[in-house]
Design an enzyme around this catalytic site. Structure first.
Site, PDB file in Angstrom:
ATOM      1  CD  GLU A 110      -2.869  -1.051   2.470  1.00  0.00           C
ATOM      2  OE1 GLU A 110      -3.882  -1.370   2.320  1.00  0.00           O
ATOM      3  OE2 GLU A 110      -2.334  -0.968   3.419  1.00  0.00           O
ATOM      4  CD  GLU A 130      -3.082  -6.430   4.517  1.00  0.00           C
ATOM      5  OE1 GLU A 130      -2.231  -5.376   4.352  1.00  0.00           O
ATOM      6  OE2 GLU A 130      -3.184  -7.239   3.422  1.00  0.00           O
TER       7      GLU A 130
END
Length: 259
Positions: A110, A130
């Site tokens: 990210e 995640e």
């Protein structure tokens, strides 16, 4: 500050996340990175930043789960720029190059997506794992479907699978793949090219891209032509705008002053 090293050469700032063993980011590190990138943003002498990781194995695996287990709250104070100091930093109107020197997963991927250009070493690998730890890759869920084909983005988000630099390049996530020993040389070569360009134009490009992301075409064009964006208004009234036209007419290289 030992976890974030900086090197400055002329108008270029190299930022290295160097937090062994894996360059994971905790709250303190994120706040330091925010201070570094805010300083870069606000320094009129700096024009381009390079972000990379220390060592040769990890760029960044994202959130430090060990620190979280010791009390770092996932919704804690990440600092002025949000996680990693960059992805929510307001007014970042200067080019940022990410040089991915190894594993970039979770929040590390990210963070890379917050850059304007991404170079990857040929051994770099990527993932959004995640899902496997019962949480959401929030920034990637916003950004990834806008960057690559929707179904590929959803596959990566929903499975958390790993992919290599070749696949990242195929989907357009990275600009170039380099041998590891050439990665930083290429990053600096690209940074020097950008540093020689017109900073006010770069600022206008970045603000236009951000502003137009969810706007209708004509609405975006109206805001530009009416000089409703601060960077565009500054550019159109600048010495650099005149310098560009004069240099073209005089058949010479322009000299950009950033004003």
């Amino acid at each position: 500050m030992d976890v974030v090293k900086t090197r400055r050469e002329g108008a270029i700032l190299e930022v290295t996340l160097d937090r062994p063993k894996a360059n994971a980011i905790n709250l303190v590190t994120s706040r330091i990175m925010g201070e570094v990138f805010a300083g870069f943003r606000d320094d009129p002498e700096l024009r381009v930043a390079i972000l990379t990781g220390g060592g040769s194995k990890f760029f960044c695996p994202g959130w430090d789960l060990k620190a979280a287990a010791d009390g770092d709250a996932v919704d804690g104070d990440y600092g002025v720029g949000g996680f990693g100091g960059l992805q929510e930093l307001r007014g970042m109107n200067k080019p940022v190059i990410a040089a991915i020197n190894g594993i970039a997963c979770g929040g590390g991927l990210e963070l890379a997506l917050s850059a304007d250009m991404i170079l990857a070493a040929d051994h770099a690998t990527f993932a959004l794992p995640e899902i496997r730890s019962g949480t959401v890759a929030d920034a990637a869920s916003v950004k990834l479907p806008k960057r690559i084909p929707y179904h590929i983005a959803m596959e990566l988000l929903l499975t958390g699978r790993w992919f290599d630099a070749e696949e990242a390049h195929r989907w357009g996530l990275v600009n170039e793949i380099l041998p590891a020993d050439q990665l930083m040389d290429r990053a600096w070569e690209l940074a020097r090219l950008l540093a020689s360009g017109p900073p006010l134009v770069y600022a206008a490009i970045k603000e236009i891209v951000r502003d137009a992301e969810d706007a209708k075409f004509q609405d975006a064009m109206n805001r530009i032509t009416r000089r409703q964006l601060a960077s565009v208004d500054t550019l159109y009234a600048s010495e650099d705008q005149l310098e560009g036209a004069r240099a073209f007419a005089e058949k010479r290289d322009p000299v950009w002053k950033g004003k």
